[in-house]
Design a protein around this motif. Structure first.
Motif, mmCIF file in Angstrom:
data_model
loop_
_atom_site.group_PDB
_atom_site.id
_atom_site.type_symbol
_atom_site.label_atom_id
_atom_site.label_comp_id
_atom_site.label_asym_id
_atom_site.label_seq_id
_atom_site.Cartn_x
_atom_site.Cartn_y
_atom_site.Cartn_z
ATOM 1 N N SER A 171 19.462 16.407 71.426
ATOM 2 C CA SER A 171 20.602 16.322 72.331
ATOM 3 C C SER A 171 21.608 15.266 71.895
ATOM 4 C CB SER A 171 20.123 16.018 73.762
ATOM 5 O OG SER A 171 19.457 14.765 73.816
ATOM 6 N N GLY A 172 21.181 14.326 71.050
ATOM 7 C CA GLY A 172 22.091 13.306 70.551
ATOM 8 C C GLY A 172 22.892 13.727 69.344
ATOM 9 N N THR A 173 22.724 14.977 68.898
ATOM 10 C CA THR A 173 23.443 15.480 67.731
ATOM 11 C C THR A 173 24.952 15.514 67.995
ATOM 12 O OG1 THR A 173 21.551 16.848 67.119
ATOM 13 C CG2 THR A 173 23.658 17.419 66.123
ATOM 14 N N SER A 174 25.723 15.153 66.991
ATOM 15 C CA SER A 174 27.185 15.177 67.122
ATOM 16 C C SER A 174 27.659 16.549 67.600
ATOM 17 C CB SER A 174 27.839 14.857 65.774
ATOM 18 O OG SER A 174 29.224 15.113 65.810
ATOM 19 N N SER A 175 28.632 16.546 68.494
ATOM 20 C CA SER A 175 29.125 17.798 69.077
ATOM 21 C C SER A 175 29.785 18.703 68.045
ATOM 22 C CB SER A 175 30.117 17.498 70.200
ATOM 23 O OG SER A 175 31.225 16.745 69.707
ATOM 24 N N VAL A 176 30.148 18.160 66.869
ATOM 25 C CA VAL A 176 30.785 18.975 65.834
ATOM 26 C C VAL A 176 29.772 19.456 64.800
ATOM 27 C CG1 VAL A 176 32.998 17.822 66.119
ATOM 28 C CG2 VAL A 176 31.364 16.938 64.435
ATOM 29 N N SER A 177 28.502 19.143 64.982
ATOM 30 C CA SER A 177 27.486 19.552 64.015
ATOM 31 C C SER A 177 27.255 21.063 64.060
ATOM 32 C CB SER A 177 26.161 18.842 64.295
ATOM 33 O OG SER A 177 25.124 19.367 63.482
ATOM 34 N N PRO A 178 27.126 21.701 62.895
ATOM 35 C CA PRO A 178 26.828 23.145 62.855
ATOM 36 C C PRO A 178 25.482 23.489 63.483
ATOM 37 C CG PRO A 178 27.612 22.362 60.715
ATOM 38 C CD PRO A 178 27.347 21.151 61.546
ATOM 39 N N LEU A 179 24.603 22.495 63.681
ATOM 40 C CA LEU A 179 23.300 22.782 64.275
ATOM 41 C C LEU A 179 23.442 23.409 65.660
ATOM 42 C CD1 LEU A 179 21.230 19.574 63.344
ATOM 43 C CD2 LEU A 179 21.197 21.809 62.223
ATOM 44 N N TRP A 180 24.524 23.098 66.357
ATOM 45 C CA TRP A 180 24.718 23.643 67.699
ATOM 46 C C TRP A 180 24.932 25.150 67.693
ATOM 47 C CZ3 TRP A 180 23.202 21.118 71.743
ATOM 48 C CH2 TRP A 180 23.223 19.721 71.742
ATOM 49 N N LEU A 181 25.223 25.717 66.521
ATOM 50 C CA LEU A 181 25.391 27.173 66.434
ATOM 51 C C LEU A 181 24.079 27.901 66.696
ATOM 52 C CD1 LEU A 181 27.713 27.397 63.287
ATOM 53 C CD2 LEU A 181 28.352 27.607 65.699
ATOM 54 N N ALA A 182 22.945 27.178 66.600
ATOM 55 C CA ALA A 182 21.643 27.786 66.853
ATOM 56 C C ALA A 182 21.282 27.765 68.338
ATOM 57 C CB ALA A 182 20.567 27.064 66.039
ATOM 58 N N VAL A 183 22.160 27.195 69.165
ATOM 59 C CA VAL A 183 21.921 27.078 70.606
ATOM 60 C C VAL A 183 22.735 28.125 71.354
ATOM 61 C CG1 VAL A 183 22.172 25.542 72.606
ATOM 62 C CG2 VAL A 183 21.394 24.624 70.408
ATOM 63 N N GLU A 184 22.178 28.628 72.441
ATOM 64 C CA GLU A 184 22.891 29.589 73.288
ATOM 65 C C GLU A 184 24.302 29.076 73.568
ATOM 66 O OE1 GLU A 184 23.115 33.105 75.679
ATOM 67 O OE2 GLU A 184 21.616 32.416 74.223
ATOM 68 N N PRO A 185 25.346 29.906 73.355
ATOM 69 C CA PRO A 185 26.735 29.434 73.485
ATOM 70 C C PRO A 185 27.045 28.726 74.796
ATOM 71 C CG PRO A 185 26.693 31.606 72.488
ATOM 72 C CD PRO A 185 25.280 31.305 72.897
ATOM 73 N N SER A 186 26.522 29.230 75.905
ATOM 74 C CA SER A 186 26.857 28.637 77.204
ATOM 75 C C SER A 186 26.242 27.256 77.390
ATOM 76 C CB SER A 186 26.386 29.559 78.336
ATOM 77 O OG SER A 186 24.984 29.750 78.285
ATOM 78 N N TRP A 187 25.319 26.867 76.501
ATOM 79 C CA TRP A 187 24.648 25.578 76.632
ATOM 80 C C TRP A 187 25.196 24.526 75.671
ATOM 81 C CZ3 TRP A 187 19.177 28.190 76.354
ATOM 82 C CH2 TRP A 187 18.961 28.916 77.536
ATOM 83 N N ARG A 188 26.157 24.890 74.844
ATOM 84 C CA ARG A 188 26.602 23.968 73.800
ATOM 85 C C ARG A 188 27.521 22.869 74.315
ATOM 86 N NH1 ARG A 188 28.336 28.780 69.593
ATOM 87 N NH2 ARG A 188 26.226 29.656 69.276
ATOM 88 N N GLU A 189 28.217 23.106 75.411
ATOM 89 C CA GLU A 189 29.263 22.193 75.854
ATOM 90 C C GLU A 189 28.809 21.198 76.917
ATOM 91 O OE1 GLU A 189 31.975 22.246 74.145
ATOM 92 O OE2 GLU A 189 31.292 24.010 73.038
ATOM 93 N N PHE A 190 27.516 21.161 77.229
ATOM 94 C CA PHE A 190 27.047 20.224 78.242
ATOM 95 C C PHE A 190 27.207 18.787 77.746
ATOM 96 C CE2 PHE A 190 23.849 23.505 80.125
ATOM 97 C CZ PHE A 190 24.916 24.190 80.671
#
Length: 268
Positions: A106-125
């Motif tokens: 959860s501490g990963t930078s918001s611009v990291s490509p790793l967030w592409l592996a997360v459900e889209p609706s959960w990326r912006e929390f």
């Protein structure tokens, strides 16, 4: 008149007896529920040595199939009956573990490509404001992962632990991360053969994490790759009759010892 008086008296007495019977039944049911809840919590505590034994003996060599939607490993699924006060009680204890290194921290930078592996609706929390899954309750339909389900959950894709260092590079376990996260992590790290890792995991063999080149700098925007985890989240469900109580516990290996760094009851 005498008969009417007697009839009226009987009606009043019957009503009073009915109320007393209902009150006694409700009191007995409340006592039974309290007893079942106490026994369920006792079962949760009794699961602790089972979890600790698994962490020590099994967790270092865990491999999860690459097609799994969550990095989850079943530990125990036990159902039995016990006789108590002339009746049979149904009991069950289920335990499963999720590899925190198989999730996007959860501490990963918001611009990291790793967030592409997360459900889209959960990326912006606002993950920078949370330290436990309880902080995310109400923001997603399914926050805590569930045992023996095929769906996905927020806690099964995003790793939430206390006191995450936002400057540290995310660590991903190549032997437990779901395929989408694994592929993104390997591309980001610019090393590792996805085909050989997937082949090993298909066969149940742990793959060796590719080493970082000795002359490379530790860029916090990159990612660390590992073949084993020192962070696991464990869910325990204890059921007595119709009463179920659950714990979510995060364990970390520190100086060779597994320690609890966070625990809470799962509100359900």
């Amino acid at each position: 008149m005498a008969l009417l008086f007697v009839l009226g008296t009987l009606v009043l007495v019957a009503g009073a007896l009915s109320l007393l019977t209902l009150a006694a039944a409700q009191s007995h049911r409340a006592e039974s529920i309290a007893t079942d809840e106490r026994l369920a919590v006792d079962l949760l505590s009794a699961a602790e040595p089972i979890v600790h034994g698994w962490l020590v003996k099994e967790s270092p060599s865990i491999v999860v199939h690459p097609d799994a939607t969550e990095p989850v490993v079943p530990i125990l699924d036990l159902t039995w009956q016990e006789r108590a006060d002339k009746h049979i009680e149904n009991r069950s204890l289920r335990i499963a573990a999720w590899d925190i290194y198989g999730l996007v921290p959860s501490g990963t930078s918001s611009v990291s490509p790793l967030w592409l592996a997360v459900e889209p609706s959960w990326r912006e929390f606002r993950y920078d404001e949370v330290s436990t899954l309880l902080d995310l309750m109400g923001q997603a339909e399914q926050v805590h992962p569930q045992i023996n389900t095929k769906g996905i959950s927020l806690g099964g894709q995003v790793g939430v632990i206390p006191d995450q260092d936002p400057r540290a590079a995310p660590t991903i376990n190549i032997n437990t991360a779901p395929r989408a996260l694994l592929e993104t992590a390997l591309r980001l790290a610019q090393r590792g053969d996805i085909a050989s890792i997937v082949e090993a995991r298909n066969e149940g063999r742990p793959a060796t994490a590719p080493r970082r080149p000795s002359n490379s700098d530790r860029d916090p925007g990159m990612v660390e790759l590992t073949g084993r985890s020192t962070l696991w989240a464990v869910r325990v469900d204890a059921t007595v009759n119709c009463m179920t109580r659950s714990w979510w516990t995060v364990y970390e290996s520190r100086r060779g010892q597994w320690e609890i760094i966070e625990r809470h009851a799962i509100p359900e």
